[in-house]
Design a protein around this motif. Structure first.
Motif, short mmCIF file in Angstrom:
data_model
loop_
_atom_site.label_atom_id
_atom_site.label_comp_id
_atom_site.label_asym_id
_atom_site.label_seq_id
_atom_site.Cartn_x
_atom_site.Cartn_y
_atom_site.Cartn_z
N ARG A 53 0.84 -1.19 0.00
CA ARG A 53 0.00 0.00 0.00
C ARG A 53 0.88 1.24 0.00
O ARG A 53 1.80 1.38 0.80
N TYR A 54 0.58 2.16 -0.91
CA TYR A 54 1.31 3.41 -1.01
C TYR A 54 0.48 4.52 -0.35
O TYR A 54 -0.72 4.62 -0.57
N ILE A 55 1.12 5.35 0.45
CA ILE A 55 0.46 6.47 1.10
C ILE A 55 1.21 7.75 0.77
O ILE A 55 2.35 7.70 0.30
N SER A 56 0.57 8.87 1.01
CA SER A 56 1.19 10.15 0.67
C SER A 56 2.37 10.43 1.59
O SER A 56 2.50 9.86 2.68
N ALA A 57 3.25 11.34 1.14
CA ALA A 57 4.43 11.70 1.93
C ALA A 57 4.04 12.34 3.26
O ALA A 57 4.67 12.11 4.29
N ALA A 58 2.95 13.14 3.25
CA ALA A 58 2.50 13.78 4.48
C ALA A 58 2.01 12.75 5.50
O ALA A 58 2.32 12.84 6.69
N ASN A 59 1.27 11.76 5.03
CA ASN A 59 0.82 10.70 5.94
C ASN A 59 1.98 9.87 6.44
O ASN A 59 2.02 9.47 7.62
N GLN A 60 2.95 9.59 5.58
CA GLN A 60 4.11 8.81 5.98
C GLN A 60 4.91 9.52 7.06
O GLN A 60 5.35 8.93 8.05
N LEU A 61 5.07 10.86 6.91
CA LEU A 61 5.79 11.64 7.91
C LEU A 61 5.05 11.64 9.24
O LEU A 61 5.67 11.50 10.31
N ALA A 62 3.73 11.77 9.21
CA ALA A 62 2.94 11.77 10.45
C ALA A 62 3.02 10.41 11.14
O ALA A 62 3.10 10.33 12.38
N LEU A 63 3.04 9.34 10.37
CA LEU A 63 3.16 8.02 10.95
C LEU A 63 4.51 7.83 11.63
O LEU A 63 4.61 7.28 12.73
N GLU A 64 5.56 8.29 10.98
CA GLU A 64 6.90 8.15 11.55
C GLU A 64 7.06 8.95 12.83
O GLU A 64 7.77 8.53 13.75
N GLN A 65 6.41 10.11 12.91
CA GLN A 65 6.51 10.95 14.10
C GLN A 65 5.49 10.58 15.17
O GLN A 65 5.50 11.16 16.25
N ARG A 66 4.63 9.62 14.85
CA ARG A 66 3.58 9.16 15.77
C ARG A 66 2.71 10.33 16.25
O ARG A 66 2.34 10.42 17.41
N GLN A 67 2.43 11.22 15.32
CA GLN A 67 1.59 12.38 15.63
C GLN A 67 0.37 12.35 14.72
O GLN A 67 0.33 13.04 13.69
N LEU A 68 -0.61 11.56 15.10
CA LEU A 68 -1.79 11.44 14.25
C LEU A 68 -2.96 10.85 15.04
O LEU A 68 -2.78 10.21 16.07
#
Length: 220
Positions: free
Chosen positions: A2-17
């Motif tokens: 599954r491919y997600i947007s760069a903004a979503n990927q960054l939020a996932l990595e920072q655990r801020q969502l």
């Protein structure tokens, strides 16, 4: 994968969502038969939120009704095959919009789209347009009327769009079926009687029996 947007990927990595689900239904008006679209989401209040249209791949803004309209969605299986997946949706039985959807509209085989949106908890804004996680059709609807002091709900069981691969073609190899598509097409004009034709070859009279085709060099 599954491919997600760069903004979503960054939020996932920072655990801020904060994740929220969105349900989009395309039912039919019982009077006119025209399609009617309704959106529900799993949070409070009515909002206008952007989603990625699964048909075009472009972002578009839609209106969504909240305040406990959409209670829960079953886990969506992530598979890489053509098997039919079923997902159950649980909605509020007393919510005005839910009542209007299931009672005023014809939801049989209504199109279903399920999205997952990720919100920034600091700004309360969606990080990027919600991505589609499931496309299918309403297979069953159950309106559960509760007894006293119990909870009621509306449960929709949805089948994934891969169920279309399991449908059989009702068309038959007949002249009547063929001319429905093209009145000048007479390819199957004699299909119903050709097996009873009698052909005469020299001194042989009557029907000529067919023989199984023989192999040539080990192949047909």
């Amino acid at each position: 994968m599954r491919y997600i947007s760069a903004a979503n990927q960054l939020a996932l990595e920072q655990r801020q969502l904060v994740a929220r689900d969105f349900l989009w239904l395309v039912a039919r008006d019982r009077q006119s038969g025209s399609p009617v679209s309704e959106g529900l989401w799993s949070d409070v209040g009515n909002i206008a939120a952007a989603v990625v249209n699964p048909d075009t791949g472009s972002a578009e803004t839609r209106n969504w009704y909240g305040t406990s309209s959409l209670i829960s969605i079953d886990d969506i299986p992530l598979v890489a095959n053509l098997s039919v997946q079923n997902v159950s949706l649980r909605m509020s039985q007393v919510h005005e919009e839910v009542q209007r959807i299931v009672r005023d509209y014809d939801c049989r085989q209504a199109r279903v789209e399920i999205y997952r949106g990720l919100f920034d908890p600091a700004t309360r804004l969606m990080v990027a347009p919600a991505e589609c996680r499931f496309i299918g059709f309403v297979d069953k609807i159950e309106i559960r009327t509760p007894a006293e002091n119990q909870d009621g709900s509306v449960v929709m069981v949805c089948a994934s769009h891969t169920q279309e691969f399991t449908r059989s073609n009702p068309e038959t190899r007949s002249h009547a079926s063929q001319v429905l598509r093209d009145p000048n097409d007479t390819f199957y004009k004699d299909a119903a009687t050709v097996e009873d034709w009698e052909l005469f070859w020299g001194s042989e009279k009557g029907r000529v029996p067919t023989q199984k085709r023989k192999k040539l060099f080990g192949i047909f």
